[in-house]
Design a protein around this motif. Structure first.
Motif, PDB file in Angstrom:
ATOM      1  N   LYS A   1      79.616   5.332  61.274  1.00  9.65           N
ATOM      2  CA  LYS A   1      79.565   5.384  59.805  1.00  9.65           C
ATOM      3  C   LYS A   1      79.955   6.766  59.285  1.00  9.65           C
ATOM      4  CE  LYS A   1      76.299   1.626  58.893  1.00  9.65           C
ATOM      5  NZ  LYS A   1      76.262   1.036  60.238  1.00  9.65           N
ATOM      6  N   VAL A   2      79.459   7.831  59.929  1.00  8.75           N
ATOM      7  CA  VAL A   2      79.841   9.177  59.500  1.00  8.75           C
ATOM      8  C   VAL A   2      81.326   9.403  59.738  1.00  8.75           C
ATOM      9  CG1 VAL A   2      79.541  11.654  59.911  1.00  8.75           C
ATOM     10  CG2 VAL A   2      77.540  10.156  59.822  1.00  8.75           C
ATOM     11  N   CYS A   3      81.805   9.019  60.918  1.00 10.92           N
ATOM     12  CA  CYS A   3      83.217   9.248  61.258  1.00 10.92           C
ATOM     13  C   CYS A   3      84.157   8.507  60.321  1.00 10.92           C
ATOM     14  CB  CYS A   3      83.487   8.844  62.709  1.00 10.92           C
ATOM     15  SG  CYS A   3      82.731   9.958  63.915  1.00 10.92           S
ATOM     16  N   LYS A   4      83.813   7.287  59.973  1.00 13.49           N
ATOM     17  CA  LYS A   4      84.706   6.484  59.138  1.00 13.49           C
ATOM     18  C   LYS A   4      84.502   6.748  57.647  1.00 13.49           C
ATOM     19  CE  LYS A   4      85.559   2.661  62.353  1.00 13.49           C
ATOM     20  NZ  LYS A   4      85.444   1.187  62.578  1.00 13.49           N
ATOM     21  N   ARG A   5      83.253   6.802  57.210  1.00 18.74           N
ATOM     22  CA  ARG A   5      82.991   6.930  55.776  1.00 18.74           C
ATOM     23  C   ARG A   5      83.167   8.357  55.268  1.00 18.74           C
ATOM     24  NH1 ARG A   5      77.445   3.258  55.036  1.00 18.74           N
ATOM     25  NH2 ARG A   5      78.340   1.283  55.762  1.00 18.74           N
ATOM     26  N   ILE A   6      82.758   9.338  56.055  1.00 22.31           N
ATOM     27  CA  ILE A   6      82.821  10.736  55.619  1.00 22.31           C
ATOM     28  C   ILE A   6      84.112  11.403  56.066  1.00 22.31           C
ATOM     29  CG2 ILE A   6      81.692  12.983  55.643  1.00 22.31           C
ATOM     30  CD1 ILE A   6      80.119  10.782  54.179  1.00 22.31           C
ATOM     31  N   TYR A   7      84.461  11.262  57.341  1.00 21.38           N
ATOM     32  CA  TYR A   7      85.663  11.929  57.847  1.00 21.38           C
ATOM     33  C   TYR A   7      86.941  11.156  57.543  1.00 21.38           C
ATOM     34  CZ  TYR A   7      82.114  14.276  60.752  1.00 21.38           C
ATOM     35  OH  TYR A   7      81.019  14.960  61.202  1.00 21.38           O
ATOM     36  N   GLY A   8      86.809   9.837  57.321  1.00 21.64           N
ATOM     37  CA  GLY A   8      87.995   9.024  57.086  1.00 21.64           C
ATOM     38  C   GLY A   8      88.710   8.620  58.360  1.00 21.64           C
ATOM     39  N   ALA A   9      88.010   8.636  59.493  1.00 20.54           N
ATOM     40  CA  ALA A   9      88.615   8.267  60.772  1.00 20.54           C
ATOM     41  C   ALA A   9      88.901   6.771  60.833  1.00 20.54           C
ATOM     42  CB  ALA A   9      87.699   8.665  61.926  1.00 20.54           C
ATOM     43  N   ALA A  10      89.932   6.439  61.584  1.00 17.94           N
ATOM     44  CA  ALA A  10      90.231   5.023  61.808  1.00 17.94           C
ATOM     45  C   ALA A  10      89.287   4.432  62.845  1.00 17.94           C
ATOM     46  CB  ALA A  10      91.673   4.861  62.275  1.00 17.94           C
ATOM     47  N   ALA A  11      88.819   5.296  63.766  1.00 15.06           N
ATOM     48  CA  ALA A  11      87.946   4.812  64.832  1.00 15.06           C
ATOM     49  C   ALA A  11      87.114   5.948  65.398  1.00 15.06           C
ATOM     50  CB  ALA A  11      88.775   4.169  65.945  1.00 15.06           C
ATOM     51  N   MET A  12      86.016   5.571  66.073  1.00 15.92           N
ATOM     52  CA  MET A  12      85.183   6.509  66.805  1.00 15.92           C
ATOM     53  C   MET A  12      85.039   5.980  68.213  1.00 15.92           C
ATOM     54  SD  MET A  12      81.990   7.055  68.279  1.00 15.92           S
ATOM     55  CE  MET A  12      81.038   5.690  67.615  1.00 15.92           C
ATOM     56  N   GLU A  13      85.197   6.848  69.208  1.00 16.71           N
ATOM     57  CA  GLU A  13      85.069   6.406  70.593  1.00 16.71           C
ATOM     58  C   GLU A  13      84.317   7.464  71.396  1.00 16.71           C
ATOM     59  OE1 GLU A  13      89.088   5.946  71.908  1.00 16.71           O
ATOM     60  OE2 GLU A  13      89.281   8.058  72.510  1.00 16.71           O
ATOM     61  N   PHE A  14      83.816   7.055  72.571  1.00 13.62           N
ATOM     62  CA  PHE A  14      83.127   7.963  73.464  1.00 13.62           C
ATOM     63  C   PHE A  14      84.014   8.301  74.651  1.00 13.62           C
ATOM     64  CE2 PHE A  14      79.626   5.744  71.351  1.00 13.62           C
ATOM     65  CZ  PHE A  14      78.769   6.792  71.041  1.00 13.62           C
ATOM     66  N   SER A  15      83.930   9.548  75.106  1.00 13.50           N
ATOM     67  CA  SER A  15      84.556   9.909  76.371  1.00 13.50           C
ATOM     68  C   SER A  15      83.698   9.326  77.494  1.00 13.50           C
ATOM     69  CB  SER A  15      84.614  11.437  76.515  1.00 13.50           C
ATOM     70  OG  SER A  15      83.300  11.965  76.639  1.00 13.50           O
ATOM     71  N   LYS A  16      84.133   9.459  78.737  1.00 14.09           N
ATOM     72  CA  LYS A  16      83.343   8.958  79.866  1.00 14.09           C
ATOM     73  C   LYS A  16      81.975   9.641  79.903  1.00 14.09           C
ATOM     74  CE  LYS A  16      87.136   7.602  82.938  1.00 14.09           C
ATOM     75  NZ  LYS A  16      87.796   7.817  84.260  1.00 14.09           N
TER      76      LYS A  16
END
Length: 558
Positions: A448-463
């Motif tokens: 929610k922070v990544c998409k709503r605040i930063y405007g990111a298309a997606a959020m993912e985790f590294s290994k």
């Protein structure tokens, strides 16, 4: 043009007892640190008066490496409110020595809008940073000793989360090995800067001495070989650490260039921590001021988001208005202009850079807050450039004012102060629309922070990030409190994305979370995005090369 430190030296400072008296505080109640600084006991906070005070948040567009002047505007706005006859107080963070001797030279405002005595505030001040550093490293020493003393009993930690800290930008200490000689237990560890210490976050969120000790007891140090959390309470030293931080818990009272009161307390960075001054200092200021100006670090995507989702949520604070600071140079940089080469007006670049400002405006309105934009004016700004920014704000229905406090002090911020007072008078307090509910999952909050605040298309985790998420779920399966912790994303301040070179208002990017850290004392989960580091390095030409003593006077601080 006089330097900041020259202006500061020319100001006539009042004894700190007189500054306290201006607030209605009996001089016998404060603990002076010299003639012009004092600690104020937290017992003076009055929650009824806090609720009646008007809290104003100052934030900014995504900054340039030179900053945007947010602290200068915060102080200037307070001075402007005083010029209007309002009882105004500013509540700010303490400067960190690392950036002071690295790139910034200081963080006590600028020009004729400073907090004083700036040399002491920028250097050792009342010792709060040293107290946090000492307390943090005492825990480190106690932890290493516990492992050493109990190793023959089969005790070990399969993971150690607690590092050491230092208030110096020192990239060589990011990764170190301890215990190489003698009878020590060899361990890989490292140093963070003091501002990133969980103890700094705890200092800024604690509400009492008892709450401070309770939070210190809960600090997660590592995971035992049988998969159990190991905390400070297991070391049995929470009382000792509280003793080290006891004086640091009290807010610091100083004054501005126009001899008005200012509370300076706590110093977390917004790109690696939650970036807000202490709850206690804010409430102290609200106890004694009808209008209280506070700031949140770096751009609104970092400091302001954490101000609302962490500080206000946990402390029950209700701001009345958000001021977003912008500069024409900063906007042009976000519009693709190389401002290091081009200083003259560039209307097209300025207009393109407004996309960055407008995204920040939209985000603040998304929290349900009224917004006023202020242009921190420089001598090189043209009337045409200012009119472009003004019209943009008018088209959005957002208040706009030019701020010239750097050059003119309070007189230069009267326009902004009047706009703030008028806006607050016209709009009833609005409840905060938090970015995520407390009971959302960790990944749900992050997304929610990544998409709503930063405007990111997606959020993912590294290994590593995925492994940490799974580990948290396993280790804290029975701890329901963890699920209610807010998240604190550490990422670059120079972009909405995690790529520091992606200026403006980027779209279509992915935020990658490479690490998760449970801060169970400050009650938040820190997520490390992109290449963000919790120990900064020094530039090729550090500001320390220009800081010296000339004829008994310090030079080079700003």
């Amino acid at each position: 043009m006089k330097t900041d430190i020259q202006i500061a030296r020319e100001c006539q400072l009042k004894p700190i007892s007189e500054i306290a008296a201006q607030l209605g505080i009996n001089p016998d109640q404060i603990e002076p640190y010299g003639r012009h600084m004092a600690k104020v006991p937290i017992s003076l906070i009055d929650e009824k008066r806090v609720k009646k005070s008007h809290l104003i948040l100052v934030t900014a567009i995504s900054p340039t490496k030179a900053g945007i002047g947010k602290t200068t505007v915060s102080i200037g706005l307070t001075l402007g409110l005083q010029k209007l006859g309002k009882k105004a107080v500013v509540a700010l963070r303490e400067p960190s020595l690392g950036p002071c001797f690295g790139i910034k030279g200081g963080a006590a405002g600028g020009g004729y809008a400073q907090v004083l005595p700036m040399e002491k505030i920028n250097l050792h001040f009342t010792g709060d940073f040293h107290a946090v550093t000492s307390a943090h490293n005492t825990i480190s020493a106690m932890l290493d000793n516990y492992i050493y003393q109990h190793r023959k009993e089969g005790f070990s930690l399969r993971e150690i989360y607690w590092k050491r800290v230092l208030d110096v930008n020192d990239r060589a200490l990011r990764n170190v090995v301890t215990g190489l000689r003698g009878d020590g237990v060899v361990s890989e560890t490292g140093f963070d800067i003091t501002s990133a210490s969980e103890l700094m976050a705890i200092l800024c969120l604690a509400t009492s001495e008892e709450d401070l000790q309770h939070r210190i007891e809960n600090i997660l140090l590592g995971i035992t070989s049988d998969g159990k959390p190991f905390r400070v309470r297991d070391l049995g030293v929470a009382g000792a650490i509280t003793v080290l931080m006891r004086d640091a818990l009290m807010p610091n009272l100083v004054q501005t260039t126009e001899q008005t009161p200012a509370f300076i307390h706590g110093g977390p960075f917004a790109n690696i921590a939650h970036g807000c001054s202490s709850v206690l200092a804010t409430k102290m200021a609200m106890t004694f001021g009808d209008y209280v100006v506070t700031e949140a670090g770096f751009g609104a995507d970092l400091g302001a988001e954490k101000f609302f989702d962490i500080k206000c949520r946990k402390a029950g604070l209700q701001p009345r208005l958000v001021v977003i600071v912008a500069t024409t140079q900063g906007l042009k940089m976000h519009g693709g202009v190389d401002v290091s080469l081009i200083k003259e007006p560039n209307i097209q670049g300025l207009k393109e850079g407004l996309k960055n400002l407008n995204r920040h405006i939209n985000n603040m309105q998304g929290f349900g807050q009224p917004v006023v934009v202020t242009l921190n004016r420089y001598e090189t700004d043209s009337d045409e450039e200012i009119d472009v920014v003004r019209k943009n704000c008018e088209d959005l229905g957002v208040g706009f004012a030019v701020n010239e406090a750097f050059l003119k002090g309070g007189e230069g911020a009267v326009e902004l102060a009047q706009k703030v007072v008028d806006t607050i008078g016209q709009i009833q307090p609005l409840p905060i629309h938090f970015t995520y509910p407390e009971n959302d999952s960790i990944e749900g909050k992050l997304e929610k922070v990544c998409k709503r605040i930063y405007g990111a298309a997606a959020m993912e985790f590294s290994k590593t990030g995925k492994r940490k998420l799974e580990s948290i779920r396993t280790i804290f399966a029975d701890d329901q409190d963890i699920t209610h912790y807010p998240i604190c994303i550490a990422k670059t301040q120079f972009s909405f994305s995690a790529d520091s070179t992606l200026y403006g208002s980027p779209e279509g990017f992915t935020i990658r979370i490479r690490d998760l850290i449970v801060n169970s004392g400050s009650e938040m989960i820190v997520a490390i995005a992109g290449d963000m580091l919790r120990m900064p390095g020094l530039p090729k030409s550090p500001q320390a090369e220009r800081i010296t003593i000339v004829n008994g006077e310090i030079e080079g601080l700003s």
